[in-house]
Design a protein around this motif. Structure first.
Motif, PDB file in Angstrom:
ATOM      1  N   ALA A  42       0.849  -1.206   0.000  1.00  0.00           N
ATOM      2  CA  ALA A  42       0.000   0.000   0.000  1.00  0.00           C
ATOM      3  C   ALA A  42       0.879   1.248   0.000  1.00  0.00           C
ATOM      4  CB  ALA A  42      -0.918  -0.033   1.221  1.00  0.00           C
ATOM      5  N   ALA A  43       2.007   1.197   0.724  1.00  0.00           N
ATOM      6  CA  ALA A  43       2.889   2.378   0.794  1.00  0.00           C
ATOM      7  C   ALA A  43       3.453   2.701  -0.587  1.00  0.00           C
ATOM      8  CB  ALA A  43       4.026   2.112   1.782  1.00  0.00           C
ATOM      9  N   VAL A  44       3.835   1.662  -1.332  1.00  0.00           N
ATOM     10  CA  VAL A  44       4.380   1.891  -2.677  1.00  0.00           C
ATOM     11  C   VAL A  44       3.265   2.357  -3.621  1.00  0.00           C
ATOM     12  CG1 VAL A  44       5.418   0.764  -4.699  1.00  0.00           C
ATOM     13  CG2 VAL A  44       6.370   0.374  -2.420  1.00  0.00           C
ATOM     14  N   ASN A  45       2.078   1.735  -3.522  1.00  0.00           N
ATOM     15  CA  ASN A  45       0.948   2.192  -4.351  1.00  0.00           C
ATOM     16  C   ASN A  45       0.718   3.691  -4.173  1.00  0.00           C
ATOM     17  OD1 ASN A  45       0.235  -0.187  -5.581  1.00  0.00           O
ATOM     18  ND2 ASN A  45      -1.431  -0.680  -4.160  1.00  0.00           N
ATOM     19  N   VAL A  90     -14.040   2.080 -13.888  1.00  0.00           N
ATOM     20  CA  VAL A  90     -14.779   1.201 -12.964  1.00  0.00           C
ATOM     21  C   VAL A  90     -14.323  -0.248 -13.178  1.00  0.00           C
ATOM     22  CG1 VAL A  90     -17.072   0.348 -12.318  1.00  0.00           C
ATOM     23  CG2 VAL A  90     -16.758   2.759 -12.931  1.00  0.00           C
ATOM     24  N   GLU A  91     -14.162  -0.631 -14.438  1.00  0.00           N
ATOM     25  CA  GLU A  91     -13.707  -1.985 -14.766  1.00  0.00           C
ATOM     26  C   GLU A  91     -12.281  -2.198 -14.248  1.00  0.00           C
ATOM     27  OE1 GLU A  91     -14.813  -4.732 -15.683  1.00  0.00           O
ATOM     28  OE2 GLU A  91     -12.988  -5.790 -16.289  1.00  0.00           O
ATOM     29  N   ARG A  92     -11.454  -1.158 -14.315  1.00  0.00           N
ATOM     30  CA  ARG A  92     -10.055  -1.309 -13.879  1.00  0.00           C
ATOM     31  C   ARG A  92      -9.975  -1.502 -12.366  1.00  0.00           C
ATOM     32  NH1 ARG A  92      -6.723   3.088 -15.461  1.00  0.00           N
ATOM     33  NH2 ARG A  92      -8.399   4.447 -16.116  1.00  0.00           N
ATOM     34  N   VAL A  93     -10.815  -0.764 -11.609  1.00  0.00           N
ATOM     35  CA  VAL A  93     -10.829  -0.940 -10.150  1.00  0.00           C
ATOM     36  C   VAL A  93     -11.297  -2.369  -9.826  1.00  0.00           C
ATOM     37  CG1 VAL A  93     -11.950  -0.204  -8.000  1.00  0.00           C
ATOM     38  CG2 VAL A  93     -11.167   1.513  -9.651  1.00  0.00           C
ATOM     39  N   ARG A  94     -12.287  -2.843 -10.600  1.00  0.00           N
ATOM     40  CA  ARG A  94     -12.787  -4.211 -10.393  1.00  0.00           C
ATOM     41  C   ARG A  94     -11.669  -5.238 -10.628  1.00  0.00           C
ATOM     42  NH1 ARG A  94     -17.352  -4.504 -14.187  1.00  0.00           N
ATOM     43  NH2 ARG A  94     -18.385  -2.858 -13.030  1.00  0.00           N
ATOM     44  N   ARG A  95     -10.853  -5.011 -11.688  1.00  0.00           N
ATOM     45  CA  ARG A  95      -9.752  -5.947 -11.981  1.00  0.00           C
ATOM     46  C   ARG A  95      -8.765  -5.980 -10.821  1.00  0.00           C
ATOM     47  NH1 ARG A  95      -8.447  -4.026 -18.215  1.00  0.00           N
ATOM     48  NH2 ARG A  95     -10.394  -4.741 -19.113  1.00  0.00           N
ATOM     49  N   ARG A  96      -8.426  -4.815 -10.289  1.00  0.00           N
ATOM     50  CA  ARG A  96      -7.473  -4.773  -9.160  1.00  0.00           C
ATOM     51  C   ARG A  96      -8.046  -5.490  -7.946  1.00  0.00           C
ATOM     52  NH1 ARG A  96      -2.608  -2.103 -10.473  1.00  0.00           N
ATOM     53  NH2 ARG A  96      -2.498  -3.769 -12.005  1.00  0.00           N
ATOM     54  N   ALA A  97      -9.354  -5.273  -7.698  1.00  0.00           N
ATOM     55  CA  ALA A  97      -9.987  -5.905  -6.538  1.00  0.00           C
ATOM     56  C   ALA A  97      -9.949  -7.425  -6.692  1.00  0.00           C
ATOM     57  CB  ALA A  97     -11.422  -5.407  -6.393  1.00  0.00           C
ATOM     58  N   ARG A  98     -10.172  -7.911  -7.930  1.00  0.00           N
ATOM     59  CA  ARG A  98     -10.106  -9.362  -8.184  1.00  0.00           C
ATOM     60  C   ARG A  98      -8.720  -9.903  -7.886  1.00  0.00           C
ATOM     61  NH1 ARG A  98     -13.692  -8.846 -12.833  1.00  0.00           N
ATOM     62  NH2 ARG A  98     -11.897  -8.630 -14.203  1.00  0.00           N
ATOM     63  N   GLU A  99      -7.679  -9.023  -8.035  1.00  0.00           N
ATOM     64  CA  GLU A  99      -6.307  -9.452  -7.716  1.00  0.00           C
ATOM     65  C   GLU A  99      -6.041  -9.307  -6.219  1.00  0.00           C
ATOM     66  OE1 GLU A  99      -4.024  -6.727 -10.108  1.00  0.00           O
ATOM     67  OE2 GLU A  99      -4.604  -7.707 -11.972  1.00  0.00           O
ATOM     68  N   GLY A 100      -7.081  -8.893  -5.446  1.00  0.00           N
ATOM     69  CA  GLY A 100      -6.937  -8.756  -4.007  1.00  0.00           C
ATOM     70  C   GLY A 100      -6.267  -7.453  -3.595  1.00  0.00           C
ATOM     71  N   GLN A 101      -6.330  -6.452  -4.470  1.00  0.00           N
ATOM     72  CA  GLN A 101      -5.659  -5.189  -4.154  1.00  0.00           C
ATOM     73  C   GLN A 101      -6.609  -4.014  -4.139  1.00  0.00           C
ATOM     74  OE1 GLN A 101      -1.948  -3.705  -5.566  1.00  0.00           O
ATOM     75  NE2 GLN A 101      -1.667  -5.544  -6.747  1.00  0.00           N
ATOM     76  N   ALA A 102      -6.467  -3.167  -3.120  1.00  0.00           N
ATOM     77  CA  ALA A 102      -7.175  -1.884  -3.126  1.00  0.00           C
ATOM     78  C   ALA A 102      -6.163  -0.877  -3.642  1.00  0.00           C
ATOM     79  CB  ALA A 102      -7.609  -1.532  -1.718  1.00  0.00           C
ATOM     80  N   ASP A 103      -6.421  -0.309  -4.791  1.00  0.00           N
ATOM     81  CA  ASP A 103      -5.434   0.563  -5.421  1.00  0.00           C
ATOM     82  C   ASP A 103      -6.169   1.797  -5.951  1.00  0.00           C
ATOM     83  OD1 ASP A 103      -3.329   1.668  -6.786  1.00  0.00           O
ATOM     84  OD2 ASP A 103      -3.004  -0.028  -8.145  1.00  0.00           O
ATOM     85  N   ALA A 104      -5.629   2.971  -5.670  1.00  0.00           N
ATOM     86  CA  ALA A 104      -6.262   4.213  -6.125  1.00  0.00           C
ATOM     87  C   ALA A 104      -5.923   4.418  -7.604  1.00  0.00           C
ATOM     88  CB  ALA A 104      -5.780   5.371  -5.275  1.00  0.00           C
ATOM     89  N   VAL A 105      -6.553   3.604  -8.432  1.00  0.00           N
ATOM     90  CA  VAL A 105      -6.276   3.587  -9.863  1.00  0.00           C
ATOM     91  C   VAL A 105      -6.477   4.975 -10.484  1.00  0.00           C
ATOM     92  CG1 VAL A 105      -7.335   2.741 -12.007  1.00  0.00           C
ATOM     93  CG2 VAL A 105      -6.729   1.127 -10.196  1.00  0.00           C
ATOM     94  N   ALA A 106      -7.637   5.600 -10.182  1.00  0.00           N
ATOM     95  CA  ALA A 106      -7.957   6.896 -10.799  1.00  0.00           C
ATOM     96  C   ALA A 106      -6.992   7.983 -10.333  1.00  0.00           C
ATOM     97  CB  ALA A 106      -9.394   7.281 -10.468  1.00  0.00           C
ATOM     98  N   GLU A 107      -6.615   7.929  -9.065  1.00  0.00           N
ATOM     99  CA  GLU A 107      -5.708   8.946  -8.523  1.00  0.00           C
ATOM    100  C   GLU A 107      -4.325   8.812  -9.157  1.00  0.00           C
ATOM    101  OE1 GLU A 107      -5.867  11.595  -7.133  1.00  0.00           O
ATOM    102  OE2 GLU A 107      -4.011  12.007  -6.054  1.00  0.00           O
TER     103      GLU A 107
END
Ligand code: CDP
Length: 224
Positions: free
Chosen positions: A96-99, A160-177
């Motif tokens: 999370a720190a690196v993200n 929205v689809e990209r956030v879903r892909r990250r979540a499927r990988e088990g990651q919460a990532d601020a894709v849009a930010e």
């Protein structure tokens, strides 16, 4: 058709746009070396954070960068960055720190210059290891690193689809930010370079995306 054409393929796109899976599949299919440059920015970020340096202090970043020695490990078809002979673990580069910090470090000209020569040098690494090409993915590959690449692609997908892909990988990532920071920076911003082939992967499966790119690479190989 030349017997031994060596191709450079550039794939750019926003966070979680499918670059890595696509590039990996193409590397296997065509016997190319795969370079995931996002992982290099992430590894460098993890190292700088570990050394207690903040992206808000470019002078300290510069001083630390001057101390670092980079190398490459070729493992199967992928080129991994080594810092002082060590690989940074996948868990560390995806933390999370690196993200949260990577786009801030990636906006610094000193960081980009450091990785520019390293990334260009991977074409020689690929040749030395008898690969038939290099497929490099990131944000500025077709615009800055290899503007004359044989094939240049730009992948995009609905956020929205990209956030879903990250979540499927088990990651919460601020894709849009991260996309906002990467697109608005002065140095090598995330953009679809003029002349690149843009592909919207929102409603496509991975094999469908891979097929689209593979067809263009085949066409380019036939012309070589
Ligand atoms: O995998 P994901 O699409 O989430 O991102 P990544 O490819 O691992 O890249 C992480 C971050 O590194 C990006 O958000 C950018 O800030 C930076 N990056 C860059 O500035 N230039 C590149 N060529 C590759 C990554």
């Amino acid at each position: 058709m030349s017997l031994n054409p060596f191709l450079i393929v550039a794939i750019d796109g926003g966070a979680a746009s499918g670059k890595s899976s696509t590039a990996r599949a193409l590397a296997e299919r065509f016997h190319f070396l795969h370079a995931d440059t996002g992982s290099y920015y992430r590894a460098l970020t993890a190292e700088l954070l570990h050394r207690g340096v903040a992206a808000t202090d470019p002078a300290a970043v510069r001083a630390e960068l001057a101390e670092l020695h980079f190398g490459t490990e070729v493992f199967l078809s992928s080129a991994r960055l080594k810092i002082h002979g060590d690989k940074i673990s996948n868990a560390d580069i995806r933390s999370a720190a690196v993200n949260a910090a990577v786009s801030h470090f990636a906006a610094l000209p000193e960081v980009r210059v450091t990785l520019l020569a390293y990334q260009r040098g991977l074409a020689d690494v690929a040749r030395k290891h008898d690969f038939r090409g290099l497929v490099m993915e990131g944000r500025d590959i077709g615009s800055v690193i290899f503007p004359h690449a044989d094939c240049r692609f730009f992948l995009h997908a609905d956020p929205v689809e990209r956030v879903r892909r990250r979540a499927r990988e088990g990651q919460a990532d601020a894709v849009a930010e991260r996309d906002r920071l990467d697109s608005s920076r002065e140095n090598a911003p995330l953009t679809c370079p003029v002349g690149a082939v843009a592909i919207d992967s929102t409603h496509l499966s991975l094999p469908e995306v891979v097929e689209k790119l593979a067809r263009q690479i085949f066409a380019r190989l036939l012309k070589a």
